[in-house]
Design a protein around this motif. Structure first.
Motif, PDB file in Angstrom:
ATOM      1  N   GLN A 133       0.191  12.988  13.348  1.00  0.00           N
ATOM      2  CA  GLN A 133      -0.502  13.708  12.280  1.00  0.00           C
ATOM      3  C   GLN A 133      -1.718  14.369  12.890  1.00  0.00           C
ATOM      4  O   GLN A 133      -2.445  13.740  13.668  1.00  0.00           O
ATOM      5  CB  GLN A 133      -0.971  12.760  11.177  1.00  0.00           C
ATOM      6  CG  GLN A 133       0.108  12.368  10.195  1.00  0.00           C
ATOM      7  CD  GLN A 133      -0.457  11.529   9.066  1.00  0.00           C
ATOM      8  OE1 GLN A 133      -1.643  11.585   8.763  1.00  0.00           O
ATOM      9  NE2 GLN A 133       0.411  10.753   8.450  1.00  0.00           N
ATOM     10  N   ASN A 137       2.289   5.620  16.709  1.00  0.00           N
ATOM     11  CA  ASN A 137       1.929   6.783  15.896  1.00  0.00           C
ATOM     12  C   ASN A 137       0.545   7.245  16.301  1.00  0.00           C
ATOM     13  O   ASN A 137      -0.316   6.409  16.609  1.00  0.00           O
ATOM     14  CB  ASN A 137       1.915   6.413  14.412  1.00  0.00           C
ATOM     15  CG  ASN A 137       3.304   6.096  13.917  1.00  0.00           C
ATOM     16  OD1 ASN A 137       4.080   6.966  13.585  1.00  0.00           O
ATOM     17  ND2 ASN A 137       3.627   4.797  13.899  1.00  0.00           N
ATOM     18  N   ARG A 155      -6.468   3.859   8.214  1.00  0.00           N
ATOM     19  CA  ARG A 155      -5.358   4.734   8.570  1.00  0.00           C
ATOM     20  C   ARG A 155      -4.914   4.531  10.010  1.00  0.00           C
ATOM     21  O   ARG A 155      -3.785   4.845  10.382  1.00  0.00           O
ATOM     22  CB  ARG A 155      -5.736   6.198   8.362  1.00  0.00           C
ATOM     23  CG  ARG A 155      -5.926   6.586   6.892  1.00  0.00           C
ATOM     24  CD  ARG A 155      -6.532   7.982   6.778  1.00  0.00           C
ATOM     25  NE  ARG A 155      -5.677   8.994   7.372  1.00  0.00           N
ATOM     26  CZ  ARG A 155      -6.142  10.115   7.965  1.00  0.00           C
ATOM     27  NH1 ARG A 155      -7.437  10.341   8.040  1.00  0.00           N
ATOM     28  NH2 ARG A 155      -5.299  10.979   8.460  1.00  0.00           N
ATOM     29  N   ALA A 156      -5.818   4.055  10.839  1.00  0.00           N
ATOM     30  CA  ALA A 156      -5.464   3.761  12.232  1.00  0.00           C
ATOM     31  C   ALA A 156      -6.130   2.451  12.605  1.00  0.00           C
ATOM     32  O   ALA A 156      -7.086   2.016  11.951  1.00  0.00           O
ATOM     33  CB  ALA A 156      -5.940   4.877  13.155  1.00  0.00           C
ATOM     34  N   THR A 162      -0.903   2.434  15.010  1.00  0.00           N
ATOM     35  CA  THR A 162      -1.405   3.800  14.884  1.00  0.00           C
ATOM     36  C   THR A 162      -2.761   3.915  15.565  1.00  0.00           C
ATOM     37  O   THR A 162      -3.670   3.119  15.313  1.00  0.00           O
ATOM     38  CB  THR A 162      -1.539   4.192  13.406  1.00  0.00           C
ATOM     39  OG1 THR A 162      -0.256   4.072  12.796  1.00  0.00           O
ATOM     40  CG2 THR A 162      -2.040   5.617  13.269  1.00  0.00           C
ATOM     41  N   LEU A 185      -2.855   9.761  15.334  1.00  0.00           N
ATOM     42  CA  LEU A 185      -3.626  10.699  14.504  1.00  0.00           C
ATOM     43  C   LEU A 185      -4.514  11.484  15.458  1.00  0.00           C
ATOM     44  O   LEU A 185      -5.296  10.883  16.204  1.00  0.00           O
ATOM     45  CB  LEU A 185      -4.516   9.945  13.512  1.00  0.00           C
ATOM     46  CG  LEU A 185      -3.881   8.964  12.532  1.00  0.00           C
ATOM     47  CD1 LEU A 185      -4.951   8.399  11.596  1.00  0.00           C
ATOM     48  CD2 LEU A 185      -2.799   9.671  11.730  1.00  0.00           C
ATOM     49  N   MET A 210       2.040   4.806   7.526  1.00  0.00           N
ATOM     50  CA  MET A 210       2.209   4.702   8.986  1.00  0.00           C
ATOM     51  C   MET A 210       2.368   3.246   9.409  1.00  0.00           C
ATOM     52  O   MET A 210       1.948   2.338   8.711  1.00  0.00           O
ATOM     53  CB  MET A 210       0.981   5.283   9.689  1.00  0.00           C
ATOM     54  CG  MET A 210       0.972   6.803   9.700  1.00  0.00           C
ATOM     55  SD  MET A 210       0.270   7.396  11.234  1.00  0.00           S
ATOM     56  CE  MET A 210       0.720   9.124  11.160  1.00  0.00           C
ATOM     57  N   SER A 211       2.951   3.061  10.580  1.00  0.00           N
ATOM     58  CA  SER A 211       3.190   1.693  11.044  1.00  0.00           C
ATOM     59  C   SER A 211       1.881   1.044  11.472  1.00  0.00           C
ATOM     60  O   SER A 211       0.831   1.648  11.466  1.00  0.00           O
ATOM     61  CB  SER A 211       4.141   1.724  12.240  1.00  0.00           C
ATOM     62  OG  SER A 211       3.393   1.939  13.422  1.00  0.00           O
ATOM     63  N   ARG A 218       5.932  11.514  14.848  1.00  0.00           N
ATOM     64  CA  ARG A 218       4.991  10.387  14.836  1.00  0.00           C
ATOM     65  C   ARG A 218       3.539  10.840  15.052  1.00  0.00           C
ATOM     66  O   ARG A 218       2.700  10.052  15.482  1.00  0.00           O
ATOM     67  CB  ARG A 218       5.402   9.361  15.890  1.00  0.00           C
ATOM     68  CG  ARG A 218       6.695   8.621  15.515  1.00  0.00           C
ATOM     69  CD  ARG A 218       7.080   7.568  16.534  1.00  0.00           C
ATOM     70  NE  ARG A 218       7.790   8.127  17.679  1.00  0.00           N
ATOM     71  CZ  ARG A 218       7.457   7.934  18.951  1.00  0.00           C
ATOM     72  NH1 ARG A 218       6.427   7.192  19.254  1.00  0.00           N
ATOM     73  NH2 ARG A 218       8.163   8.491  19.932  1.00  0.00           N
TER      74      ARG A 218
END
Lengths: 336, 336
Positions: free
Chosen positions: B61, B35, B98-99, B5, B37, B1-2, B59
């Protein structure tokens, strides 16, 4: 002098005699039984008294003093060194029984310190609390205490404030069974600091008080409680914040133009019950006589309100009612 | 992911997915680089995702969880037993990289406790603080912290809050040299409790900070300071009191009739900058990643604001800026 004698510190507040003298004149003309003892510096007070003819008024006694408590004077300094101040002399008149209530717009810390020294607290009361009215959305008022006399408070003090607030609501607002709340940061029992939680536990177990739990800052004006208890730091910030928001809304548009003026007029009307001038007068409760603190920036109408509040406390003999409540209150297991 | 996020706790707040899903849709359409989550309970979240087609969005999840933190859950309980909650999973996504930011409208105490556990505080920071924007009379904002994450605070913590607030004002409000003030019950040095006075002394001696002294509750909106520091009890009461007064003024007249409606419209316009919906989003600062707390009662527009705030903190890499400031700040003699 008659029973209805009030001592006025004519020098207190930001404007001194220019505010206190017109308020005294009005109070005397409204209430034919009222007697006033006036305390102030001769140079500043005498011209105002002569202009208003208060110096010749049959229900007025004037006592000139050599000192004045300044807004920046520390309480300890005022207590020790300003023993011939207008504030000190006005409070001494209560201690000696020459007057039954005192009104001052002066330095709150000094007023508290001198009042504790000269008048002393009622049996069972550790420290006096500064109590004020908050307008409520459905009309009427709630009482908030402490609003600045006690920066940090024990659970025991908060419980004492609840009892003093209950008696003040009963006798000066005429509320039969005042609902008591603690101001906190949430509604759940686990919220807040230890003093507030412990006060909540004690108030819940107190058979004589109508305790309803915690309320939050956004509920101060919603009519959820008649007596709202907190420490003086929190109460002072809450009170000043609400005044700040109200004034912000009134003052933020300086534009002229008919529509803007009309809107400001309507807004003022809507805000009138939040206007400090209309509910001026915080009382120091828990002392052996009534002491009313007028807002430092109060105008004549507001200072008059503070005088009327002092008279109401005399008429209901609030100190005796509080003393009686402490005397008869069931001793809870936590009491000292 | 960019890099951009954001993890969203879709269950937090009073309205859950009915508010968070529309806000997510809008955020994605506003920001082509964003993006998301999304974390939530399948039964409640899935129908909303399907209706809005977010479940097929390139974009987005989605991670379904089995638990949810309730408004009444204690922080310790949530920390220990709700390890598969949407809030916990969203914060874990930050910890694992992840974010880069998380937004939740859930229980503040739980959010604080879980964030401290999973993300940890930055070096030099004892406890994160909850920081929020206050609209100012001349336009723009000031920052107030702490507004409820730390019920009582030491002088050292208040100084840390000042540093964190300074960096937040600099990087998210674009104020070059933020003016710092301590919220107190008076302007004189002798006012307040020991923690506030000691913090005042330390801030005065701190060569790097632009410290301007104490301000009072009625000055919160006057543009006198850019960063206003207090403990979480006082800040929470001040914030909620100001919201309460604003809502009181909007809500008190339910009358119909053209004039009343017109007045309410004008008043709303005048009050708009005090409307919590417009400045929703308090951040927990002092952690190793950005965590934004949306108001529990926030609507979609307000939750969107909270997402935008999280993005702004990512773009300015606020945690790194705060860490750098603590790293380079001259060690004052009182520091631990």
């Amino acid at each position: 002098m008659s029973q209805l004698t009030v001592a006025l510190d004519m020098m207190g507040g930001d404007y001194g005699p220019s505010v206190t003298v017109p308020a005294a004149v009005q109070a005397l003309s409204l209430l034919p039984d009222l007697n006033l003892l006036l305390f102030g510096l001769k140079d500043e007070l005498a011209p105002w008294l002569s202009r208003s003819q208060l110096d010749k008024h049959p229900r007025v006694q004037v006592q000139y003093c050599s000192q004045q408590v300044g807004n920046d004077d520390k309480a300890a300094y005022a207590l020790r060194h300003l023993t011939d101040s207008s504030m000190r002399n006005a409070l001494d008149a209560l201690a000696s029984g020459r007057a039954r209530a005192c009104v001052s717009g002066g330095n709150t810390g000094a007023l508290m310190a001198i009042a504790m020294k000269t008048l002393q607290t009622l049996p069972g009361v550790d420290r006096p609390a500064l109590i004020t009215r908050l307008p409520q959305i459905g009309g009427g008022y709630a009482l908030l205490l402490d609003v600045g006399a006690n920066i940090s408070c024990s659970a025991e003090q908060l419980v004492q404030f609840a009892i003093m607030g209950e008696q003040t609501a009963l006798h000066t607002l005429g509320i039969a069974r005042p609902r008591i709340a603690l101001l906190n940061v949430g509604a759940e029992a686990s919220k807040g600091n230890e003093a507030v939680r412990e006060a909540g536990r004690r108030l819940s177990q107190h058979g004589e008080l109508h305790y309803g739990g915690y309320i939050e800052g956004n509920e101060l004006f919603l009519g959820r409680a008649d007596v709202i208890v907190c420490d003086g730091f929190v109460g002072n910030v809450a009170l000043k914040t609400s005044e700040g928001v109200a004034k912000l809304l009134l003052g933020q548009r300086k534009k002229s133009g008919f529509l803007s003026k009309f809107l400001t007029f309507c807004l003022k009307k809507r805000l009138s019950h939040l206007n400090p001038d209309q509910y001026n007068g915080a009382s120091l409760v828990g002392l052996r006589a009534s002491v009313v603190k007028s807002h430092g920036s109060a105008g004549s109408a507001a200072f008059l309100n503070a005088i009327l509040q002092a008279i109401s406390e005399i008429e209901h003999d609030l100190p005796a009612s509080i003393a009686h409540r402490f005397d008869t209150a069931p001793q809870d297991s936590h009491a000292r």
